[in-house]
Design a protein around this motif. Structure first.
Motif, PDB file in Angstrom:
ATOM      1  N   LEU A 106      -3.014 -45.160 -27.992  1.00 54.36           N
ATOM      2  CA  LEU A 106      -3.036 -46.503 -27.409  1.00 54.36           C
ATOM      3  C   LEU A 106      -2.330 -46.523 -26.054  1.00 54.36           C
TER       4      LEU A 106
ATOM      5  N   GLN B 277      -9.639 -44.557 -27.268  1.00 55.71           N
ATOM      6  CA  GLN B 277      -9.667 -45.996 -27.524  1.00 55.71           C
ATOM      7  C   GLN B 277     -10.370 -46.654 -26.342  1.00 55.71           C
TER       8      GLN B 277
ATOM      9  N   MET C  43      -4.346 -47.055 -22.436  1.00 53.57           N
ATOM     10  CA  MET C  43      -4.079 -48.439 -22.059  1.00 53.57           C
ATOM     11  C   MET C  43      -4.920 -48.896 -20.866  1.00 53.57           C
TER      12      MET C  43
ATOM     13  N   HIS D 127      -5.611 -48.399 -35.680  1.00 54.14           N
ATOM     14  CA  HIS D 127      -4.839 -49.534 -36.158  1.00 54.14           C
ATOM     15  C   HIS D 127      -4.948 -49.605 -37.685  1.00 54.14           C
TER      16      HIS D 127
ATOM     17  N   SER E  28      -9.166 -61.001 -27.989  1.00 55.23           N
ATOM     18  CA  SER E  28      -8.510 -60.121 -27.029  1.00 55.23           C
ATOM     19  C   SER E  28      -9.218 -58.764 -26.981  1.00 55.23           C
ATOM     20  N   MET E  29      -8.550 -57.654 -27.273  1.00 60.20           N
ATOM     21  CA  MET E  29      -9.230 -56.355 -27.292  1.00 60.20           C
ATOM     22  C   MET E  29     -10.453 -56.397 -28.195  1.00 60.20           C
TER      23      MET E  29
ATOM     24  N   ILE F  66      -8.103 -50.049 -22.277  1.00 58.56           N
ATOM     25  CA  ILE F  66      -7.973 -51.239 -23.122  1.00 58.56           C
ATOM     26  C   ILE F  66      -7.862 -52.495 -22.270  1.00 58.56           C
TER      27      ILE F  66
ATOM     28  N   GLY G 294      -7.119 -58.064 -32.184  1.00 53.27           N
ATOM     29  CA  GLY G 294      -6.750 -57.550 -30.872  1.00 53.27           C
ATOM     30  C   GLY G 294      -5.783 -56.379 -30.949  1.00 53.27           C
ATOM     31  N   LEU G 295      -5.298 -55.952 -29.801  1.00 55.94           N
ATOM     32  CA  LEU G 295      -4.389 -54.813 -29.691  1.00 55.94           C
ATOM     33  C   LEU G 295      -3.140 -55.043 -30.546  1.00 55.94           C
ATOM     34  N   PHE G 296      -2.741 -54.010 -31.286  1.00 60.05           N
ATOM     35  CA  PHE G 296      -1.583 -53.994 -32.175  1.00 60.05           C
ATOM     36  C   PHE G 296      -1.785 -54.859 -33.422  1.00 60.05           C
TER      37      PHE G 296
ATOM     38  N   GLN H 232       0.277 -53.301 -21.493  1.00 61.16           N
ATOM     39  CA  GLN H 232       1.008 -53.557 -22.729  1.00 61.16           C
ATOM     40  C   GLN H 232       1.881 -52.371 -23.148  1.00 61.16           C
TER      41      GLN H 232
ATOM     42  N   LEU I 238      -0.020 -47.634 -36.436  1.00 57.57           N
ATOM     43  CA  LEU I 238      -0.651 -47.645 -35.117  1.00 57.57           C
ATOM     44  C   LEU I 238      -0.574 -46.243 -34.538  1.00 57.57           C
TER      45      LEU I 238
END
Length: 257
Positions: A180, A61, A184, A52, A87-88, A187, A23-25, A121, A175
């Motif tokens: 990102l 993204q 967002m 990432h 998640s993402m 995402i 997922g994200l991050f 986020q 990252l």
């Protein structure tokens, strides 16, 4: 192509590979322990998504682009996989299933739905940008400095897995925070992809998470008519980290059904 971490099967039984999408991050490294345990009978491959980890930096993204990245990896693995996304990564996996479903045998979507969310986020990006990287040499010191910006120790530990302390020229985040942050809305959104994926699909959620709600089920079933739903008691959105053995066993049972 995306950077990948391969976990060869210890006793291969001919099953298609399992591809894991964070997922994200996150990163492929976050899934190391689970990936190794699931690689008892099949190869398991975890990816770093675009922008990432060790994967290429890209100017966008969005889910069509992320799904295209995954398709490229799957083709390199022989053209058919079981796909697990969190998640993402779960949204990217759903996008791929709806547009190139022939690449996927079974699909597992971990704690996300094909809907637009409002939980921005970006504050986490601001916190990572706010971390003073000057003279940092240890993760412990990074955690101490980040504590002023992120109170949750588990969240700090997760973010700091993406901090490269040994980079030439000093510590850097693995990252692309600029892209990102800019993308967002894409995402946390959903492109409204139509169609359906006819393969077996498991929506696996944390019982204490609010990401997949009862009102989402009609939308999910329209896109994934063979969807099943399961919950892990005592787990929230980070169900694979909070209940790793229960998560692993549920995934194993579904893939071997």
């Amino acid at each position: 192509m995306l950077a990948t971490v391969h976990h060869p099967a210890s006793a291969p039984d001919g099953s298609v590979p399992l591809l894991i999408v964070h997922g994200l991050f996150g990163s492929a490294r976050n899934w190391g322990a689970i990936a190794r345990r699931l690689a008892d009978r099949r190869d398991v491959v975890a990816v770093d998504m675009r922008n990432h980890g060790e994967s290429p930096r890209a100017g966008v993204q969005d889910y069509p682009s992320m799904a295209g990245d995954l398709a490229e990896v799957i083709e390199s693995l022989g053209g058919k996989v079981d796909l697990l996304g969190h998640s993402m990564g779960g949204k990217a996996a759903m996008q791929l299933a709806l547009t190139q479903g022939a690449l996927i045998r079974r699909l597992i979507v971990a704690d996300i739905a094909p809907v637009v969310y409002t939980h921005d986020q970006s504050p986490h990006i601001h916190a990572m940008r706010g971390l003073d990287l000057t003279g940092l040499t240890s993760r412990g010191e990074a955690d101490r400095r980040l504590q002023a910006l992120v109170g949750d120790p588990a969240l700090r530990a997760f973010f700091l897995q993406s901090l490269d302390l040994k980079a030439a020229g000093g510590p850097v985040w693995r990252l692309n925070l600029d892209v990102l942050e800019r993308d967002m809305p894409k995402i946390i959104g959903w492109p409204g992809t139509e169609g359906h994926f006819d393969g077996p699909t498991l929506f696996l959620t944390g019982a204490e998470s609010h990401y997949v709600r009862p009102e989402h089920r009609e939308t999910i079933r329209a896109l994934f008519p063979h969807a099943r739903f399961a919950k892990l008691p005592g787990a929230g959105h980070w169900l694979h980290a909070e209940k790793p053995r229960e998560f692993e066993e549920t995934v194993r049972v579904f893939l071997n059904a």
